[in-house]
Enzyme design. Structure first.
Site, PDB file in Angstrom:
ATOM      1  N   SER A  12       0.818  -1.208   0.000  1.00  0.00           N
ATOM      2  CA  SER A  12       0.000   0.000   0.000  1.00  0.00           C
ATOM      3  C   SER A  12       0.857   1.265   0.000  1.00  0.00           C
ATOM      4  O   SER A  12       1.636   1.494  -0.910  1.00  0.00           O
ATOM      5  CB  SER A  12      -0.967  -0.052   1.188  1.00  0.00           C
ATOM      6  OG  SER A  12      -1.965   0.904   1.098  1.00  0.00           O
ATOM      7  N   ASP A  19      -2.428   6.086  -3.324  1.00  0.00           N
ATOM      8  CA  ASP A  19      -1.252   5.463  -2.727  1.00  0.00           C
ATOM      9  C   ASP A  19      -0.773   4.345  -3.649  1.00  0.00           C
ATOM     10  O   ASP A  19      -1.269   4.195  -4.764  1.00  0.00           O
ATOM     11  CB  ASP A  19      -1.563   4.951  -1.320  1.00  0.00           C
ATOM     12  CG  ASP A  19      -2.701   3.938  -1.301  1.00  0.00           C
ATOM     13  OD1 ASP A  19      -3.481   3.914  -2.269  1.00  0.00           O
ATOM     14  OD2 ASP A  19      -2.805   3.179  -0.329  1.00  0.00           O
ATOM     15  N   ASP A  57      -1.127   1.174  -3.950  1.00  0.00           N
ATOM     16  CA  ASP A  57      -2.040   0.176  -4.507  1.00  0.00           C
ATOM     17  C   ASP A  57      -3.410   0.747  -4.837  1.00  0.00           C
ATOM     18  O   ASP A  57      -4.322   0.007  -5.186  1.00  0.00           O
ATOM     19  CB  ASP A  57      -2.171  -1.026  -3.574  1.00  0.00           C
ATOM     20  CG  ASP A  57      -2.894  -0.708  -2.270  1.00  0.00           C
ATOM     21  OD1 ASP A  57      -2.929   0.479  -1.894  1.00  0.00           O
ATOM     22  OD2 ASP A  57      -3.405  -1.643  -1.629  1.00  0.00           O
ATOM     23  N   ASP A  65      -5.924   1.941  -3.237  1.00  0.00           N
ATOM     24  CA  ASP A  65      -7.166   1.680  -2.512  1.00  0.00           C
ATOM     25  C   ASP A  65      -7.612   2.891  -1.709  1.00  0.00           C
ATOM     26  O   ASP A  65      -8.634   2.849  -1.030  1.00  0.00           O
ATOM     27  CB  ASP A  65      -7.063   0.438  -1.620  1.00  0.00           C
ATOM     28  CG  ASP A  65      -6.066   0.585  -0.479  1.00  0.00           C
ATOM     29  OD1 ASP A  65      -5.315   1.583  -0.453  1.00  0.00           O
ATOM     30  OD2 ASP A  65      -6.022  -0.315   0.384  1.00  0.00           O
TER      31      ASP A  65
END
EC number: 5.4.2.10
Length: 444
Positions: free
Chosen positions: A102, A239, A241, A243
């Site tokens: 992340s 960010d 990833d 999400d």
């Protein structure tokens, strides 16, 4: 050894705590636990990753674990975490695996596992997987060994899914999107352009080493500068990833997850889409969010920190909106987990719908001054419960009364205690947070 699973999967420095051997064992354990009750026929797991350098190593190891247990690995490549969650359901897979840390720095990596339908696992299921790590059990041979399949249409499927998030054209809006040199780089600009926005993409050239490096949702300076320089209507920061999503208005001012939730909650309530007139958030949300929602007649349900707990509450109450101050926003009608690109599309849709600048929409919530101090500790449980720390917390809470609040929370992914104080004035919050942080540091 402590529990492998934290608040968002298994994380650690790649090749140190998170080794290829552990990744293989986790893949095999997940296969045994999550595919054991599948219907007859081939068992399938979707697997994706962010672009950090260690991702290919860990992906290969997880795939080895999956296939050693007779599970086919459907490889979708570099895509956001919410894409893997969505595709787990879209491909009717038994489960999904995302390799990402992340917003963490490049040397870190992580393994997140999604159950059927792309939902994050509950604690009990994680415990059962963890109990199987290192216990390979019987292994298939010959045709029973799993295969590796490349899902060539994965990105296009996900982009078609994203197109459902914007209910009207975004023509006339200019947005700067910071992709954090991460998993959003190839898909976020395409999704926003497809919706009609004029898109200026920055930090969208991942090389495996530059993910989250002075960019993305944890470093907003370059986004602020680009928004002002291009005279854009807003900026969106993802960010590594993708999400999560944070925003800045046309003047470069932060619009965090709390403000985004307020904007979306008011929009959904107006459209009759806010189930039970309820918003789900975590204990980290600013007191200003609660006050704004109270004045609008919207109920706030509070959970522990972590979007998985928000999702659990959303599912339990059949609610339609929840999220975190950090920018994880969950709308179950549009996905089983937080999706930063969906959030960006919905936020711009509200701007297009009202004709209002983001600064006006965000002004529906007034943020109370908040100070957050992270204190590195050797033992989180000992430091948090030390009598000297509890005394400091009690004294600070007594001084604040009902004009603010104090929260002491062990990190779920790092060896630290987070000290958060909200107060009517910034200097009061800083003074009290510093006092409590010093007590935590002395007790560590």
């Amino acid at each position: 050894m402590g529990r492998l699973f934290g608040t968002d999967g298994v994380r650690g420095v790649a090749n140190r705590e998170l080794t290829a051997e552990l990744a293989l064992a986790l893949g095999a354990a997940a296969a045994r636990q999550l595919a054991s009750g599948s219907a007859p026929g081939r068992r399938v797991a979707v697997i994706g990753r962010d672009p950090r350098a260690s991702g290919e190593m860990l992906e290969a190891a997880v795939i080895a674990g999956l296939t050693s247990q007779g599970v086919d690995a459907l490889r979708v490549g570099v895509l956001p975490t919410p894409a893997v969650a969505y595709l787990t359901g879209a491909y009717d897979a038994d489960f999904g695996v995302m390799i990402s840390a992340s917003h963490n720095p490049m040397p870190d990596n992580g393994i997140k596992i999604f159950g059927p339908g792309g939902h994050k696992l509950d604690d009990g299921t994680e415990d059962r997987i963890e109990a199987l790590v290192g216990d390979a059990g019987p292994r298939p041979v010959g045709a029973g060994i799993g295969r590796v399949i490349d899902a060539e249409d994965a990105a296009d499927r996900y982009l078609r899914h994203l197109s459902k998030a914007s209910t009207l054209r975004l023509d006339g809006l200019t947005v700067v999107v910071d992709c954090a040199h991460g998993a959003a780089s190839a898909v976020a600009p395409r999704a926003y352009r497809a919706a009609g926005a004029r898109v200026i993409a920055i930090n969208a050239d991942p090389n495996g080493l530059n993910i989250n490096d002075n960019c993305g949702s944890t470093h907003l300076d370059s986004l602020r500068a680009a928004v002002v320089a291009h005279r854009a209507d807003l900026g969106l920061a993802h960010d590594g990833d993708a999400d999560r999503c944070l925003a800045v208005d046309a003047d470069g001012n932060l619009v965090d997850g709390d403000h985004i939730m307020v904007v979306l909650a008011l929009a959904m309530r107006e459209a009759g889409e806010l189930a039970s007139d309820t918003l789900v958030t975590t204990v980290m949300s600013n007191l200003g969010l609660h006050l704004a929602m109270r004045s609008a007649g919207i109920t706030v349900r509070t959970t522990g920190v972590g979007d998985r707990y928000v999702v659990e509450e959303l599912r339990a109450g059949d609610f339609s909106l929840g999220g975190e101050q950090s920018g994880h926003i969950v709308m179950p009608a549009l996905g089983s987990t937080g999706d930063g690109i969906v959030t960006g599309l919905r936020l711009m849709t509200r701007m297009a719908q009202t004709g209002s600048p983001l600064s006006d929409l965000a002004s529906a919530m007034q943020t109370l001054p908040q100070v957050l101090i992270n204190v590195t500790v050797a033992d989180k449980a000992t430091a948090a419960t030390a009598p000297s720390v509890q005394t400091a917390v009690g004294q600070a809470a007594a001084e604040l009364g009902d004009t603010g609040r104090i929260l002491l929370r062990p990190s779920g992914t790092e060896p630290m205690i987070r000290v958060m104080v909200e107060a009517p004035e910034k200097d009061i919050a800083q003074r009290l947070a510093t006092r409590v942080a010093e007590a935590v540091s002395a007790a560590r």
